[in-house]
Design an enzyme around this catalytic site. Structure first.
Site, PDB file in Angstrom:
ATOM      1  N   SER A 284       0.837  -1.198   0.000  1.00  0.00           N
ATOM      2  CA  SER A 284       0.000   0.000   0.000  1.00  0.00           C
ATOM      3  C   SER A 284       0.870   1.246   0.000  1.00  0.00           C
ATOM      4  CB  SER A 284      -0.894   0.004   1.242  1.00  0.00           C
ATOM      5  OG  SER A 284      -1.550   1.236   1.375  1.00  0.00           O
ATOM      6  N   GLU A 285       0.465   2.248  -0.796  1.00  0.00           N
ATOM      7  CA  GLU A 285       1.261   3.461  -0.949  1.00  0.00           C
ATOM      8  C   GLU A 285       1.433   4.246   0.351  1.00  0.00           C
ATOM      9  OE1 GLU A 285      -1.271   3.580  -4.797  1.00  0.00           O
ATOM     10  OE2 GLU A 285      -1.190   2.368  -2.971  1.00  0.00           O
ATOM     11  N   ASN A 286       0.482   4.126   1.270  1.00  0.00           N
ATOM     12  CA  ASN A 286       0.575   4.921   2.491  1.00  0.00           C
ATOM     13  C   ASN A 286       1.403   4.261   3.580  1.00  0.00           C
ATOM     14  OD1 ASN A 286      -1.304   2.919   3.020  1.00  0.00           O
ATOM     15  ND2 ASN A 286      -2.552   4.208   4.326  1.00  0.00           N
ATOM     16  N   LYS A 309      -8.787   2.790  -0.576  1.00  0.00           N
ATOM     17  CA  LYS A 309      -8.712   1.381  -0.946  1.00  0.00           C
ATOM     18  C   LYS A 309      -9.547   0.503  -0.029  1.00  0.00           C
ATOM     19  CE  LYS A 309      -4.350   1.512  -3.383  1.00  0.00           C
ATOM     20  NZ  LYS A 309      -3.066   0.853  -3.594  1.00  0.00           N
TER      21      LYS A 309
END
Length: 453
Positions: A284-286, A309
């Site tokens: 996940s990007e975060n 998401k």
């Protein structure tokens, strides 16, 4: 010892003035410095430039400062679900500098590290990088990006000691760490303050050298942007048998040990069909490796929300980190597959999925980083628009996310592979279509695999 405040207004009243630039942490609604944002709103300062991944939603986060029109410019990656942000941008009321998500995180991280600029593959060939300097390294084109240093940074932590050492909670780290480092002056609001020595020194995310003031808050709202819970069935918006077939087909591309990133919307369905005997780690990007299934009702945790998401649990052995680290994994080629949605895909693999000029703009988010960094990009999308126009086309008519980046397209009608030199090849027809239907609704020429001839 750092100055400690129990009132956000008192903490920053002497730091605020018109026309300054402020970096604000957070991702979606996770890790928002909400008390400091309220203090800025109530101060009445105006003509502010904000550097932030997104702007919250209409009635929370930076959306509150858009309501009062105290922000003149946003340097952001994602408009997200903020209708005010999108409207003001499209109407020309708000200056917006859209920046790929990983590039934005790196601009902040590099700014705090004293690095004035850097080259990145992200965004090359797109409208966001027009007129920027480029250079070729190892046969590939890279774009020069300048770093960011702000007058003030406001960030949200979980715990801090009185020396300013900060711990973030799960994915609430996201952009907070990078924003903190980029500020000439950094104010951190936390939920708990402890004595020096009480925090595990090996668990510190942000050393106190980056922190100038601490605000201790209470009664945090922590709203959930998109709430999805599980009762053992799939209830995604618009879910049907065709999308189930698409998700299952994409899952067949996974191999044991793969690291996989699933984009916003339809691609999240793929996670439901990963074989139980296969070890797949979702990225996940975060700032999370090891995303788990949807939580059960009542078990949601706002500090674990992966904004947009809808995935808010994690597996045993998961790892948490900040967004700049997350995109280092992407740009470094460590992600095996990414599945993204699409508005258009060209016959040679160009992807457009972030903007319809004059009508809709969600921002590039992390897509521009992903399409240039992952080993294989699969686009999961409906074969045509709502009015029946092909989404697989000769050339993209919308602003592109990346050139020659798509390896495979999966629609409800079939599966295509793409060679950047030879173009499209139809390799599979879904149970919900036939060859004549695919020929009629595909806007670009394609070859057929031998098994279909």
């Amino acid at each position: 010892m750092k100055p400690i405040f129990y009132d956000a207004k008192e903490a920053i009243k002497d730091l605020l003035k018109d026309n300054i630039t402020i970096a604000a942490g957070g991702f979606g609604l996770c890790g928002i410095p909400e008390k400091l944002i309220l203090a800025i709103r109530d101060s009445g300062v105006k003509n502010l430039t904000f550097v932030s991944n997104n702007a919250g939603v209409d009635n929370f986060g930076l959306g509150l400062l858009l309501q009062t029109k105290q922000i003149k410019k946003m340097i952001s990656s994602y408009v997200g679900e903020n209708a005010i942000f999108e409207k003001q941008f499209l109407n020309g009321e708000l200056e917006v500098e859209l920046t790929p998500q990983g590039t934005l995180a790196e601009k902040l991280r590099a700014g705090g590290a004293g690095i004035p600029a850097f080259y990145t593959r992200t965004g090359f060939g797109t409208v966001l990088c027009e007129n920027k300097e480029t250079k070729i390294f190892n046969g590939k084109e890279y774009v020069l990006e300048e770093s960011i240093v702000t007058d003030l940074s406001i960030v949200k932590g979980w715990k801090a000691d009185k020396s300013g050492n900060v711990i973030f909670r799960y994915t609430a780290n996201n952009f907070n760490e990078a924003c903190a480092k980029a500020g000439k002056i950094t104010v951190v609001e936390v939920e708990e303050i402890v004595e020096v020595g009480e925090l595990d020194p090996m668990s510190i995310h942000l050393p106190g050298i980056y922190v100038d003031r601490i605000v201790v808050g209470k009664d945090y709202e922590k709203p959930i942007e998109q709430r999805t819970v599980s009762d053992g069935t799939i209830k995604a918006k618009g879910f049907n048998e065709q999308k189930e077939w698409m998700a299952k087909r994409i899952a067949k591309e996974f191999k044991d040990g793969y690291y996989v990133n699933l984009g916003i919307g339809m691609p999240t369905l793929v996670g439901n069909y990963i074989p139980e005997d296969m070890e797949i780690t979702l990225h996940s990007e975060n700032g999370l490796l090891g995303i788990g299934p949807f939580p059960k009702p009542g078990e949601e945790d706002p500090d674990l929300i992966n904004a947009g998401k809808q995935t808010i649990t994690y597996k045993k052995g998961a790892v948490f980190f900040d967004s700049s680290e997350s995109f280092a994994m992407v740009r470094g080629g460590h992600i095996d597959i990414s599945v993204l949605g699409g508005m258009e895909v060209s016959q040679y693999g160009d992807l457009a999925n972030w903007m319809i000029p004059g009508k809709m703009v969600k921002g590039p988010g992390g897509a521009m980083d992903l399409v240039n960094g992952v080993k294989k990009l699969i686009v999961m999308m409906e074969h045509t628009t709502k009015d029946g126009q092909p989404k697989i086309v000769n050339e993209c008519t919308y602003p592109i996310t990346g050139k020659y980046v798509v390896s495979m397209i999966v629609t409800e009608k079939g599966v295509f592979t793409i060679d950047p030199d030879k173009g499209l090849t139809l390799i599979e027809i879904s149970p919900y279509s036939n060859l004549d239907d695919i020929k009629r609704t595909t806007g670009a020429p394609f070859k057929m695999a031998d098994n279909l001839k």
